[in-house]
Design an enzyme around this catalytic site. Sequence first.
Site, PDB file in Angstrom:
ATOM      1  N   ASP A 195     -21.468   8.138 -81.391  1.00  0.00           N
ATOM      2  CA  ASP A 195     -22.145   8.731 -82.547  1.00  0.00           C
ATOM      3  C   ASP A 195     -22.898   9.966 -82.056  1.00  0.00           C
ATOM      4  O   ASP A 195     -23.390   9.978 -80.922  1.00  0.00           O
ATOM      5  CB  ASP A 195     -23.166   7.765 -83.145  1.00  0.00           C
ATOM      6  CG  ASP A 195     -22.613   6.372 -83.372  1.00  0.00           C
ATOM      7  OD1 ASP A 195     -21.475   6.276 -83.864  1.00  0.00           O
ATOM      8  OD2 ASP A 195     -23.325   5.404 -83.057  1.00  0.00           O
ATOM      9  N   ASP A 234     -16.886   7.491 -84.404  1.00  0.00           N
ATOM     10  CA  ASP A 234     -17.487   6.232 -84.820  1.00  0.00           C
ATOM     11  C   ASP A 234     -18.420   6.516 -86.000  1.00  0.00           C
ATOM     12  O   ASP A 234     -17.967   6.948 -87.046  1.00  0.00           O
ATOM     13  CB  ASP A 234     -18.214   5.591 -83.632  1.00  0.00           C
ATOM     14  CG  ASP A 234     -18.640   4.155 -83.909  1.00  0.00           C
ATOM     15  OD1 ASP A 234     -18.165   3.562 -84.896  1.00  0.00           O
ATOM     16  OD2 ASP A 234     -19.452   3.623 -83.142  1.00  0.00           O
ATOM     17  N   ASP A 238     -26.308   5.648 -85.833  1.00  0.00           N
ATOM     18  CA  ASP A 238     -26.424   4.194 -85.909  1.00  0.00           C
ATOM     19  C   ASP A 238     -27.752   3.745 -85.319  1.00  0.00           C
ATOM     20  O   ASP A 238     -28.242   4.306 -84.324  1.00  0.00           O
ATOM     21  CB  ASP A 238     -25.274   3.513 -85.161  1.00  0.00           C
ATOM     22  CG  ASP A 238     -23.959   3.552 -85.934  1.00  0.00           C
ATOM     23  OD1 ASP A 238     -23.967   4.031 -87.087  1.00  0.00           O
ATOM     24  OD2 ASP A 238     -22.936   3.111 -85.390  1.00  0.00           O
ATOM     25  N   ARG A 290     -21.004   3.161 -95.851  1.00  0.00           N
ATOM     26  CA  ARG A 290     -22.089   2.902 -94.898  1.00  0.00           C
ATOM     27  C   ARG A 290     -23.151   4.011 -94.929  1.00  0.00           C
ATOM     28  O   ARG A 290     -23.429   4.636 -93.921  1.00  0.00           O
ATOM     29  CB  ARG A 290     -21.562   2.719 -93.481  1.00  0.00           C
ATOM     30  CG  ARG A 290     -20.620   1.540 -93.305  1.00  0.00           C
ATOM     31  CD  ARG A 290     -20.248   1.350 -91.843  1.00  0.00           C
ATOM     32  NE  ARG A 290     -19.265   0.279 -91.676  1.00  0.00           N
ATOM     33  CZ  ARG A 290     -18.773  -0.099 -90.505  1.00  0.00           C
ATOM     34  NH1 ARG A 290     -19.165   0.503 -89.398  1.00  0.00           N
ATOM     35  NH2 ARG A 290     -17.879  -1.079 -90.433  1.00  0.00           N
TER      36      ARG A 290
END
Length: 411
Positions: A195, A234, A238, A290
Amino acid sequence: MSLSRRDLLALAALPALGACATTPAATDAPLGWAGVGKTTGGAGALPQHILDVRDRAGLDAALKLGDTPKIIRVHTLIDLGPGGAEAFRDPAFDFDAFDRAFDPATWGRADPKGPLEDARERSAKRQAAAIVVRVPSNTTLIGVAPGAGFQHGTLLLNKVSNIVIRDLRLSDAYDHFPEWQPRDNGHGEWNSAYDPVSLTGAERVWVDHCHFDDGSRPDHLEPIRLGRRVQHHDGLLDITLASDLVTLSWCRYQGHDKTMLIGGDDKHVGDDGKLRVTLHHNHFHGCKERTPRVRFGRVHLASNLFSADRAEDFGYSLGIGHQSRVVAESNAWELPPSVAASQLIRRLKGTALADRGGNRLNGRPVVLTAEGLSPDVGWRPEEAYDTTALRPGDANRLAEQIRASAGPRLG
């Protein structure tokens, strides 16, 4: 572009380009959970620890200060992984040979193993060693020129505290050697590792006025290999492994699939009581899902904008996962007419969602709570911090204000 009064005050606190660097104003502080944690980054740094960087060598030198309070002023878009795949590929690894060896028609659904998989893993480790930048505690990373930031790598905040990241472009954390998992989703998937920003066990973090994207090579343009489209990215940001007291504000997240996790696995019981995150005035554009997907966390989503130009670019926004405690208020969705209100959230083993009102879909009030979800999440944001400034002054102009002001303030 028009800026709010708060943004103008915050921008005024930045050092002038080419001038002697000064510490950002002490009153320029985060709202929400990061404010509860008194997140200050490198505020109070000594003059010799206020550093201007224009390349990777300068960045690495600045980070060697460790936990000493420091302000790192970024002037350019720094490439953390130059050279592409050939810079990291093990001589024994070959992409075409890998595909022939592990074709499910002949190999089956067992995990790859043998010399080619070993060479892929060695290649992946070489890339990780080069592109993952560990950010130490008590650090402010701030862009001070148009387009300043980082590409082709990861800023890793691992078991650190008191980090501020502002006014940066964070782009294209590209995994050249994604892992093939032949049983994922029943038909196999390619899964990548990086990320642009990753929080693992980090506390007191403020990410403000940044821009996140996949650069010029989004995954939907990648080829099909082993029957599935290759995934080289990805998430965009996160927050996992008991990270806590985080605010994400006035950022733009653009053109991505699985955008943000808050809580990485239902089995991570140590996340319970942590993962306190506030998201306010962010713009998620063309982000399929998400935004975020939450497990365990007490997450407050206030005055964010979610938009897409095409229905196929939107799957869902809020993923209500295991033991999540999400409060959503005054958010705006601007989506194609074919996207139904029921698509805004997805229940993923979660049992509760507090819809505090003021949420709108294409200008009209919308109720987010789905059948089977309780409105009782067990906490109220105003009991933890002042929520007044998180609400829009004019709900009808919220989308316009976010479009004008989200992302880096210097171009």
